[in-house]
Design an enzyme around this catalytic site. Structure first.
Site, PDB file in Angstrom:
ATOM      1  N   SER A   1       6.674  -8.884  -5.933  1.00 28.74           N
ATOM      2  CA  SER A   1       7.447  -9.450  -7.088  1.00 28.74           C
ATOM      3  C   SER A   1       8.745  -9.749  -6.889  1.00 28.74           C
ATOM      4  O   SER A   1       9.541  -8.913  -5.929  1.00 28.74           O
ATOM      5  CB  SER A   1       7.211  -8.256  -8.212  1.00 28.74           C
ATOM      6  OG  SER A   1       6.059  -8.232  -8.729  1.00 28.74           O
ATOM      7  N   HIS A  60      12.023  -6.928 -13.547  1.00 29.27           N
ATOM      8  CA  HIS A  60      11.480  -5.941 -13.473  1.00 29.27           C
ATOM      9  C   HIS A  60      11.438  -4.908 -12.472  1.00 29.27           C
ATOM     10  O   HIS A  60      10.957  -3.853 -12.451  1.00 29.27           O
ATOM     11  CB  HIS A  60       9.916  -6.085 -14.023  1.00 29.27           C
ATOM     12  CG  HIS A  60       8.933  -6.404 -12.911  1.00 29.27           C
ATOM     13  ND1 HIS A  60       8.772  -7.905 -12.458  1.00 29.27           N
ATOM     14  CD2 HIS A  60       8.440  -5.854 -11.838  1.00 29.27           C
ATOM     15  CE1 HIS A  60       8.065  -7.967 -11.656  1.00 29.27           C
ATOM     16  NE2 HIS A  60       7.628  -6.648 -10.918  1.00 29.27           N
ATOM     17  N   ASP A 109       7.506  -5.590 -26.228  1.00 25.89           N
ATOM     18  CA  ASP A 109       6.449  -6.505 -25.718  1.00 25.89           C
ATOM     19  C   ASP A 109       6.885  -7.351 -24.499  1.00 25.89           C
ATOM     20  O   ASP A 109       7.376  -8.238 -24.587  1.00 25.89           O
ATOM     21  CB  ASP A 109       6.220  -7.554 -26.941  1.00 25.89           C
ATOM     22  CG  ASP A 109       4.873  -8.447 -26.480  1.00 25.89           C
ATOM     23  OD1 ASP A 109       4.099  -7.954 -25.672  1.00 25.89           O
ATOM     24  OD2 ASP A 109       4.384  -9.261 -27.279  1.00 25.89           O
TER      25      ASP A 109
END
Length: 390
Positions: free
Chosen positions: A323, A187, A247
């Site tokens: 992250s 991400h 999702d």
């Protein structure tokens, strides 16, 4: 109070901030290392010997160039319910092939899709312990006093294992896993639909000593450390992340970056995560560049609370920017007769789990499974026959 993933999704709340000198940090790390050191002969504290499946790149297709239109995602929050947990624990062979196929993007914008196969693979042999509900407080948002430590001093920052932690120019963290490869969260470079704007000219930052600081040691205005940026030559992201655009799922939230030039630092080895009862002290560790402490490398450790076939649930305090940190554990290697740190996961973000009418929240790391190990190993070495064991 600090929010993680939105004002209504607080992952951490701390009542005090620790400021520690180098000796205090070292004492704490050594203390907990001692606490987690079991007998070297304990069979529950050895590396888990998984058979590594054969990872075979079957076909490579050329795709249109990415638009690089997505906004950067320094943090990630997802939700998972009973259906989500069941699907994760019962993959079909076709699902695995689809999820572990991957995209490659080069600096000139060329993008390809590689379809993979796993000859003679039985998905049921890869399943591990499923998520087990624990008696935790509902909608737990406070993880307690901030358990993070700022790492300072060149004797720590510029030496293993902290020197393996690097910055990602999109606002995340990464970990060195070879002399020219960096593992991070998917991400950080892709939002599930498209690559983020900053991924077009992606860079990796290495902390290094500032030569001017030695000459002007008395000046408080001269930073002791600088960030040296290195260009990324190639990025690889599993289709399991890209196909989850409707999702978002953390299960495949990892990516590998290849640098244009090799670095001269030690790196950390990756391995398949053992069952959590085989992790020394049941503890994981990771360091990252948390956004609430600019210019600082932040270290933390905590116990594993729960797990699924793809994820490690824990309450390690973390903030956006961390992250992509490499999550490692210390385990005993019988053949070498010593303890060793190895990367067993990648820190992803925050997840709410709804099960049996109970909602629990965790910080989450993506665990390295046998198939993920085979894939990442192939990305690094380029020869699948070199990745059958670890």
């Amino acid at each position: 109070m600090s929010d993680f993933g939105g004002s209504h999704k607080r992952a951490v709340c701390w009542t005090s901030i620790f400021t520690m000198n180098q000796l205090q940090i070292l004492a704490i790390i050594l203390y907990f290392a001692k606490q987690s050191s079991f007998s070297a002969t304990d069979p529950n504290v050895t590396w888990h010997r998984h058979g590594i499946p054969m990872f075979f790149p079957h076909e490579t297709l050329k795709l249109d160039k990415p638009r690089f239109s997505a906004k950067a995602m320094p943090d990630l929050t997802t939700h998972c319910n009973e259906e989500c947990l069941w699907k994760e624990a019962h993959p079909t062979l076709e699902d695995l092939k689809e999820n572990l196929s991957y995209e490659t993007v080069y600096t000139n914008g060329t993008r390809t899709l590689t379809i993979v196969d796993f000859p003679d693979l039985d998905p049921n042999t890869l399943l591990v312990k499923q998520y087990a509900p624990r008696r935790l407080r509902r909608k737990r948002q406070i993880f307690g006093v901030d358990g993070r430590f700022d790492i300072s001093g060149n004797q720590f920052l510029l030496h293993f294992p902290f020197s393996t932690t690097v910055k990602i120019s999109t606002g995340c963290t990464g970990v060195l896993v070879s002399d020219r490869h960096v593992l991070t969260a998917a991400h950080c470079i892709h939002d599930g639909k498209d690559y983020v704007k900053g991924a077009k000219k992606l860079k990796v930052g290495f902390l290094q000593e500032n030569p001017k600081a030695q000459k002007l040691a008395k000046s408080s205005k001269v930073p002791k450390l600088l960030t040296r940026w290195s260009r990324v030559k190639r990025t690889q992201v599993p289709k399991g992340w890209i196909r989850s655009q409707n999702d978002l799922s953390m299960d495949y939230d990892y990516a590998l970056l290849e640098l244009k030039r090799p670095h001269d630092r030690p790196h950390m080895e990756i391995t398949v995560l053992p069952t959590t009862d085989q992790v020394a002290g049941n503890r994981i560790h990771f360091s990252g560049f948390d956004s609430d402490r600019p210019g600082k490398l932040v270290y933390r450790f905590c116990r594993i609370i729960n797990e699924t076939p793809h994820l490690i649930y824990q309450h390690c305090d973390a903030q956006p920017g961390s992250s992509g940190s490499g999550v490692y554990a210390k385990l005993w290697l019988p053949e070498k007769q010593h303890w060793e740190r190895k990367i067993i996961g990648i820190f992803s973000g925050h997840q709410w789990v709804d099960l049996h009418g109970m909602q629990q929240d965790y910080n989450v790391a993506v665990r390295i499974t046998p198939l993920k190990y085979a894939q990442i190993c192939y990305w690094i070495k380029g020869i699948y026959s070199d990745c059958h064991s670890h």
